[in-house]
Design an enzyme around this catalytic site. Structure first.
Site, mmCIF file in Angstrom:
data_model
loop_
_atom_site.group_PDB
_atom_site.id
_atom_site.type_symbol
_atom_site.label_atom_id
_atom_site.label_comp_id
_atom_site.label_asym_id
_atom_site.label_seq_id
_atom_site.Cartn_x
_atom_site.Cartn_y
_atom_site.Cartn_z
ATOM 1 N N ASN A 256 32.082 76.326 -32.563
ATOM 2 C CA ASN A 256 32.857 77.079 -31.498
ATOM 3 C C ASN A 256 33.507 76.606 -30.280
ATOM 4 O O ASN A 256 31.803 76.930 -29.419
ATOM 5 C CB ASN A 256 32.056 78.725 -31.297
ATOM 6 C CG ASN A 256 31.808 79.486 -30.326
ATOM 7 O OD1 ASN A 256 33.027 79.189 -30.079
ATOM 8 N ND2 ASN A 256 31.037 79.969 -30.090
ATOM 9 N N LYS B 209 33.707 78.027 -27.581
ATOM 10 C CA LYS B 209 33.911 78.978 -26.084
ATOM 11 C C LYS B 209 34.851 78.632 -25.221
ATOM 12 O O LYS B 209 35.901 77.937 -26.144
ATOM 13 C CB LYS B 209 32.386 78.110 -26.199
ATOM 14 C CG LYS B 209 31.305 78.833 -26.661
ATOM 15 C CD LYS B 209 29.868 78.354 -26.073
ATOM 16 C CE LYS B 209 29.127 78.554 -27.096
ATOM 17 N NZ LYS B 209 27.338 78.705 -27.009
ATOM 18 N N HIS C 92 28.643 87.131 -30.891
ATOM 19 C CA HIS C 92 28.015 85.837 -30.474
ATOM 20 C C HIS C 92 27.179 86.737 -29.137
ATOM 21 O O HIS C 92 27.431 87.480 -28.588
ATOM 22 C CB HIS C 92 29.398 85.540 -30.140
ATOM 23 C CG HIS C 92 28.795 83.639 -29.032
ATOM 24 N ND1 HIS C 92 27.916 83.777 -28.311
ATOM 25 C CD2 HIS C 92 28.328 82.945 -30.170
ATOM 26 C CE1 HIS C 92 27.486 82.456 -28.808
ATOM 27 N NE2 HIS C 92 27.312 82.086 -29.743
ATOM 28 N N GLU D 266 27.186 86.056 -26.642
ATOM 29 C CA GLU D 266 27.427 85.941 -25.081
ATOM 30 C C GLU D 266 28.457 86.828 -24.771
ATOM 31 O O GLU D 266 27.979 87.503 -23.355
ATOM 32 C CB GLU D 266 28.427 84.479 -24.512
ATOM 33 C CG GLU D 266 27.035 83.591 -24.313
ATOM 34 C CD GLU D 266 27.901 81.742 -25.920
ATOM 35 O OE1 GLU D 266 28.155 81.843 -25.675
ATOM 36 O OE2 GLU D 266 27.061 81.154 -25.577
ATOM 37 N N GLU E 136 21.967 83.017 -34.941
ATOM 38 C CA GLU E 136 21.829 82.120 -33.657
ATOM 39 C C GLU E 136 20.740 82.889 -32.376
ATOM 40 O O GLU E 136 20.891 83.475 -31.925
ATOM 41 C CB GLU E 136 23.044 81.508 -32.962
ATOM 42 C CG GLU E 136 24.342 81.993 -33.981
ATOM 43 C CD GLU E 136 25.526 80.657 -32.389
ATOM 44 O OE1 GLU E 136 25.923 79.689 -32.931
ATOM 45 O OE2 GLU E 136 25.758 82.174 -31.728
ATOM 46 N N GLY F 66 22.722 75.952 -26.198
ATOM 47 C CA GLY F 66 23.129 75.659 -25.040
ATOM 48 C C GLY F 66 21.305 75.040 -24.975
ATOM 49 O O GLY F 66 22.064 74.875 -23.458
ATOM 50 N N SER G 43 21.589 74.886 -30.616
ATOM 51 C CA SER G 43 21.599 73.144 -30.221
ATOM 52 C C SER G 43 21.644 72.440 -31.590
ATOM 53 O O SER G 43 20.709 71.790 -31.634
ATOM 54 C CB SER G 43 20.388 73.295 -29.407
ATOM 55 O OG SER G 43 20.628 73.736 -28.277
#
Ligand code: 13P
Length: 248
Positions: free
Chosen positions: A9, A11, A94, A96, A166, A172, A212
């Site tokens: 991904n 992003k 996701h 985010e 996730e 991250g 991660s």
């Protein structure tokens, strides 16, 4: 019976030149027989990456789509637009998108329907924030995400779904879920599918871990019985790292 899947991904990263170089490098990687590789690419580079990866085993995913087929939604991209340029997958749900763009389970259910109707396959993300993990209510938190976003589908429709677990606290941050934490949650998710659809559907579902994932931890994470691969952010931006993850 289930294959392994390494999905990147990207992003909101990469310029055109960087995107093309990365797509070229990944297209040249020798991909193991039972492994699928997917690149999650920003909209503007989808066509270029699709062209570069043509003839390789690499599949291409968009990172979002709108729930309507067309209309007055300035700045948005529909699922039929994506299939019209031969995109294979779309990433939906996701964390985010949920956090920064207010996407809730009901909206995601509509996006899943739109994507499947257009002929896309869906990588559906779920996962809990740190406070929920600390309260130890993460299983019911994820269950609600799946029940409201995904489990309205028919059993047949699940063939075009990949679930990505996730945990937000691992995205991250450099803090990866331990292999036990990943396995436990993936098993819980598989049990949720079994409870709703039966053992056959549960056994077929690909469940990816994200948060991660790096070359140094991919082998032990992907070695867990219910972990069918990874959805990789930062490490998918470096050809050497993502290649090592594909090989893991
Ligand atoms: P990182 O691999 O950078 O933690 O990101 C994970 C992710 O959000 C993939 O969708």
């Amino acid at each position: 019976m289930r294959k392994k899947i390494a999905a990147g991904n990207w992003k909101m990263n990469n310029t055109k030149a960087e995107a093309e170089a990365l797509a070229k490098a990944i297209s040249a990687v020798e991909i193991p027989e039972d492994t699928e590789v997917i690149l999650g690419v920003p909209f503007v580079f989808l066509s270029a990456v699709k062209e570069i990866t043509a003839g390789s085993k690499v599949q291409v995913a968009a990172q979002n789509c709108h729930q309507e087929e067309s209309g007055a939604y300035t700045g948005e991209i529909s699922a039929p637009m994506l299939t019209s340029i031969d995109i294979d997958y779309v990433i939906l749900g996701h964390s985010e998108r949920r956090e920064y763009f207010g996407e809730d389970n009901a909206l995601l259910a509509a996006k899943v329907d739109a994507a499947l109707k257009a002929g896309l396959k869906v990588i559906f993300c779920c996962g809990e924030p740190l406070n929920i993990r600390e309260e130890e209510t993460h299983v019911s938190y994820v269950k609600k995400q799946l029940q409201e976003g995904l489990f309205h589908l028919s059993e047949a429709a699940l063939d075009d779904i990949i679930i990505a677990y996730e945990p937000i606290w691992a995205i991250g941050t450099g803090v990866t879920a331990s292999k036990e934490q990943a396995q436990d949650m993936h098993k819980e998710i598989r049990d949720m599918i079994a409870a709703n659809y039966g053992a056959t559907a549960a056994g077929k579902m690909h469940i990816l871990y994200g948060g991660s994932v790096k070359p140094g931890n991919a082998t032990e994470l992907f070695g867990q019985e219910d972990v069918d691969g990874g959805l990789v952010g930062g490490a998918s931006l470096k050809a050497a790292d993502f290649t090592a993850i594909i090989q893991a």
